[in-house]
Design a protein around this motif. Structure first.
Motif, PDB file in Angstrom:
ATOM      1  N   UNK A  29      28.534 -23.080   4.283  1.00 19.74           N
ATOM      2  CA  UNK A  29      27.115 -22.759   4.477  1.00 19.74           C
ATOM      3  C   UNK A  29      26.476 -22.395   3.148  1.00 19.74           C
ATOM      4  N   UNK A  30      25.218 -22.780   2.950  1.00 17.25           N
ATOM      5  CA  UNK A  30      24.580 -22.447   1.670  1.00 17.25           C
ATOM      6  C   UNK A  30      24.230 -20.959   1.570  1.00 17.25           C
ATOM      7  N   UNK A  31      24.377 -20.438   0.357  1.00 16.73           N
ATOM      8  CA  UNK A  31      23.966 -19.055   0.097  1.00 16.73           C
ATOM      9  C   UNK A  31      22.476 -18.906   0.355  1.00 16.73           C
ATOM     10  N   UNK A  32      22.087 -17.805   0.958  1.00 17.92           N
ATOM     11  CA  UNK A  32      20.657 -17.495   1.101  1.00 17.92           C
ATOM     12  C   UNK A  32      20.312 -16.415   0.081  1.00 17.92           C
ATOM     13  N   UNK A  33      19.092 -16.436  -0.377  1.00 15.23           N
ATOM     14  CA  UNK A  33      18.625 -15.372  -1.260  1.00 15.23           C
ATOM     15  C   UNK A  33      17.437 -14.718  -0.556  1.00 15.23           C
ATOM     16  N   UNK A  34      17.471 -13.403  -0.358  1.00 19.73           N
ATOM     17  CA  UNK A  34      16.367 -12.772   0.375  1.00 19.73           C
ATOM     18  C   UNK A  34      15.026 -13.000  -0.328  1.00 19.73           C
ATOM     19  N   UNK A  35      13.955 -13.201   0.426  1.00 25.30           N
ATOM     20  CA  UNK A  35      12.652 -13.441  -0.192  1.00 25.30           C
ATOM     21  C   UNK A  35      12.149 -12.193  -0.921  1.00 25.30           C
ATOM     22  N   UNK A  36      11.431 -12.431  -2.013  1.00 24.67           N
ATOM     23  CA  UNK A  36      10.808 -11.313  -2.730  1.00 24.67           C
ATOM     24  C   UNK A  36       9.507 -10.979  -2.011  1.00 24.67           C
ATOM     25  N   UNK A  37       9.323  -9.707  -1.715  1.00 24.28           N
ATOM     26  CA  UNK A  37       8.150  -9.274  -0.958  1.00 24.28           C
ATOM     27  C   UNK A  37       6.908  -9.266  -1.854  1.00 24.28           C
ATOM     28  N   UNK A  38       5.841  -9.837  -1.356  1.00 21.46           N
ATOM     29  CA  UNK A  38       4.577  -9.809  -2.107  1.00 21.46           C
ATOM     30  C   UNK A  38       3.833  -8.524  -1.757  1.00 21.46           C
ATOM     31  N   UNK A  39       3.210  -7.910  -2.761  1.00 21.24           N
ATOM     32  CA  UNK A  39       2.438  -6.701  -2.437  1.00 21.24           C
ATOM     33  C   UNK A  39       1.224  -7.049  -1.580  1.00 21.24           C
ATOM     34  N   UNK A  40       0.841  -6.087  -0.737  1.00 19.02           N
ATOM     35  CA  UNK A  40      -0.394  -6.241   0.043  1.00 19.02           C
ATOM     36  C   UNK A  40      -1.599  -6.166  -0.877  1.00 19.02           C
ATOM     37  N   UNK A  41      -1.483  -5.261  -1.836  1.00 16.81           N
ATOM     38  CA  UNK A  41      -2.551  -5.144  -2.821  1.00 16.81           C
ATOM     39  C   UNK A  41      -2.013  -4.378  -4.014  1.00 16.81           C
ATOM     40  N   UNK A  42      -2.773  -4.447  -5.103  1.00 17.05           N
ATOM     41  CA  UNK A  42      -2.424  -3.712  -6.323  1.00 17.05           C
ATOM     42  C   UNK A  42      -3.662  -3.019  -6.816  1.00 17.05           C
ATOM     43  N   UNK A  43      -3.498  -1.847  -7.416  1.00 20.55           N
ATOM     44  CA  UNK A  43      -4.615  -1.306  -8.186  1.00 20.55           C
ATOM     45  C   UNK A  43      -4.113  -1.008  -9.597  1.00 20.55           C
ATOM     46  N   UNK A  44      -4.856  -0.238 -10.358  1.00 24.39           N
ATOM     47  CA  UNK A  44      -4.520  -0.054 -11.776  1.00 24.39           C
ATOM     48  C   UNK A  44      -3.068   0.347 -11.994  1.00 24.39           C
ATOM     49  N   UNK A  45      -2.603   1.242 -11.155  1.00 22.07           N
ATOM     50  CA  UNK A  45      -1.300   1.833 -11.441  1.00 22.07           C
ATOM     51  C   UNK A  45      -0.258   1.595 -10.366  1.00 22.07           C
ATOM     52  N   UNK A  46      -0.676   1.056  -9.225  1.00 26.01           N
ATOM     53  CA  UNK A  46       0.204   1.059  -8.060  1.00 26.01           C
ATOM     54  C   UNK A  46       0.262  -0.302  -7.379  1.00 26.01           C
ATOM     55  N   UNK A  47       1.456  -0.639  -6.891  1.00 25.43           N
ATOM     56  CA  UNK A  47       1.631  -1.818  -6.034  1.00 25.43           C
ATOM     57  C   UNK A  47       1.930  -1.327  -4.620  1.00 25.43           C
ATOM     58  N   UNK A  48       1.233  -1.887  -3.639  1.00 27.80           N
ATOM     59  CA  UNK A  48       1.362  -1.446  -2.251  1.00 27.80           C
ATOM     60  C   UNK A  48       2.038  -2.523  -1.413  1.00 27.80           C
ATOM     61  N   UNK A  49       3.090  -2.119  -0.738  1.00 25.53           N
ATOM     62  CA  UNK A  49       3.842  -3.045   0.112  1.00 25.53           C
ATOM     63  C   UNK A  49       3.836  -2.533   1.542  1.00 25.53           C
ATOM     64  N   UNK A  50       4.155  -3.438   2.450  1.00 29.72           N
ATOM     65  CA  UNK A  50       4.229  -3.074   3.848  1.00 29.72           C
ATOM     66  C   UNK A  50       5.448  -3.749   4.472  1.00 29.72           C
ATOM     67  N   UNK A  51       6.231  -2.960   5.189  1.00 23.49           N
ATOM     68  CA  UNK A  51       7.424  -3.486   5.850  1.00 23.49           C
ATOM     69  C   UNK A  51       7.418  -3.018   7.299  1.00 23.49           C
ATOM     70  N   UNK A  52       7.648  -3.955   8.209  1.00 24.51           N
ATOM     71  CA  UNK A  52       7.761  -3.615   9.622  1.00 24.51           C
ATOM     72  C   UNK A  52       9.234  -3.700  10.006  1.00 24.51           C
ATOM     73  N   UNK A  53       9.742  -2.612  10.551  1.00 24.72           N
ATOM     74  CA  UNK A  53      11.137  -2.602  11.012  1.00 24.72           C
ATOM     75  C   UNK A  53      11.131  -3.016  12.475  1.00 24.72           C
TER      76      UNK A  53
END
Ligand code: C2O
Ligand code: CU
Length: 481
Positions: free
Chosen positions: A8-32
């Protein structure tokens, strides 16, 4: 019905894109949430996943920026998110009783903190922001569930993912990057006849019956080795260097990895450990990796012929668990990546600067009437700290074991000073946050907690031992002046 290894081929987990960014911060969202994953061909495996996948999405933070991850809990149980290796304030560290209850509550049914009330717990319903201030060096971190007494079954069901920190200094090194920089999560699992994960505890949604019993007292093992959620995968590579960020996310299995090629082994070059890059690269012929540990290595396939295979074996395994994955050299290329002689610089924590020595004994013992695992004779108690180190001060911690235990400290990485009275192993170098000690072992580590006053835990990262009370709270306090 298990797949043939290396098909079976190796999978690589996807890199999460931020929901938004401001000057100093990257904001992400994860649903469990509960989801179905395709792990064994032809079967559907129910999992608990960050964004419904296992491994969860990879979060990539820049050292110079703040990261906020909003977690939403749509699972049937409370959750706690710990950023393993993260240098973060207590309210975002995932203290085991800081429960994030499922959307819609269900708090009554859940009880509070499993019959051990913790008045200091910061609980939340539905969603919670975890704030990671940044500032720590480039490193391979990971996030996983950390709910008191139930980390083992939650992680087994899939609640684990990578969180990489990068910085400009690392990017200037010219290390292998892009598709040649691969996070590799090792996790063994057992399956039932319908393709489901088997975990030998009672009702997995129980909030009252932690741990496992009988023959599982030393931890839960599976007979299938998953790499990024794929059983014994194969990965096609170029004749080039690859950076492999090895993480052991198994509940209890320890691996000794060897990269085997026809007529010998492929040396691997270690460039980093748990907390970031080593000062200098070092060549290893095998590598022992215990639950919670990360080793950042470079495998160099440039001397391989097209068509050659490099198989990663686990010399601590038996039967099906002796095999891990395979690299198949598929294409001749010109590689420009390098591994410089100097990777980074960091301060050595000097023994003579230590202001205190503390001893922590990891042993089998009584955990509230059941057979469990304890530290200095105490089962995990979320309320009473076992130590109160002051921020900024170097201390020597002597940790000792009865049997095999990977010992993990939250908040800061440490440096290994000695093992069993002798010099540390080659692979102990750099900043560690998890240290594997075998039976009746003793190590001295130099610790220095910084920045964040609050309560944190140390524990065995064998997740069944952790759930069976081999955990202790320490409270960091501001230094004088
Ligand atoms: Cu990876 Cu306290 O945990
Ligand atoms: Cu243990």
């Amino acid at each position: 019905r298990l797949p043939e290894p290396f098909t079976l081929p190796l999978a690589v987990p996807p890199v999460l894109a931020p929901e938004r960014r401001d000057d100093a911060t990257d904001y992400y969202r994860i649903v469990q949430r509960v989801a179905n994953a395709s792990v064994l061909p032809g079967y559907s495996t129910p999992i608990w996943g960050y964004n419904g996948i296992f491994p969860g999405p990879t979060v990539v933070s820049n050292r110079a920026r703040r990261t906020v991850v909003t977690h939403r809990n749509e699972l049937p149980v409370p959750a706690v998110v710990h950023l393993h290796g993260g240098h973060v304030p207590e309210e975002s560290d995932g203290y085991p009783t800081d429960l994030l209850y499922p959307v819609g509550g269900g708090m009554d049914a859940m009880g509070d903190t499993m019959g051990r009330p913790d008045p200091s717990a910061h609980t939340t319903i539905g969603e919670r922001d975890y704030t990671y201030p940044g500032g720590q060096p480039a490193a391979t971190l990971w996030y996983h569930d950390h709910r008191m007494d139930f980390t083992g079954p939650s992680v087994w069901r899939g609640l684990a993912g990578f969180h990489l920190v990068t910085d400009d200094a690392e990017q200037r090194l010219g290390l292998p990057s892009g598709v040649r920089d691969i996070p590799i999560m090792l996790a063994d699992r057992a399956f039932d006849a319908r393709g489901g994960f088997v975990y030998p505890a009672l009702d997995p949604t129980s909030t009252h019956t932690p741990g496992v019993s009988g023959k599982f007292g030393r931890g839960v093992l599976g007979d299938v080795v998953l790499v990024n959620g794929v059983p014994w995968p194969a990965h096609r590579v170029d004749t080039a260097r690859y950076r492999l960020r090895l993480l052991n996310a198994s509940n209890a299995r320890v691996y000794r990895l060897r990269f085997d090629r026809r007529g010998g082994s492929l040396p691997i070059v270690q460039i980093g450990s748990d907390g970031g890059l080593l000062a200098r690269p070092q060549e290893l012929t095998e590598l022992t990796i215990a639950p919670g540990e990360r080793y950042d290595v470079v495998a160099d396939f440039s001397g391989c012929a097209v068509g050659e295979q490099v198989t990663v074996y686990n010399d601590l395994g038996a039967g099906t668990t002796t095999r891990v994955m395979r690299f198949e050299v598929a294409q001749q290329v010109t590689d420009t990546a390098v591994v410089p002689d100097r990777l980074t610089e960091f301060e050595t924590l000097e023994r003579r600067t230590a202001v205190a020595t503390r001893r922590f004994a990891f042993r089998q013992g009584d955990a509230g009437g059941m057979r469990g695992w304890v530290i200095n004779g105490h089962a995990y108690d979320p309320v009473t700290p076992i130590a109160r180190p002051r921020l900024g001060e170097v201390e020597i911690w002597q940790v000792s074991t009865d049997l095999d235990h990977p010992i993990h400290l939250h908040l800061n990485q440490f440096q290994v000073l000695s093992r069993n009275g002798r010099a540390p192993l080659a692979a102990d170098g750099g900043w560690k946050d998890t240290l594997y000690l075998t039976a009746t072992g003793m190590a001295e580590i130099a610790v220095r907690f910084t920045d964040h006053a609050g309560r944190f835990v140390m524990h065995c990262h064998n997740l069944e031992h952790e759930d069976m009370a081999m955990m202790a709270t320490f409270t960091t306090t501001a230094g004088i002046g």
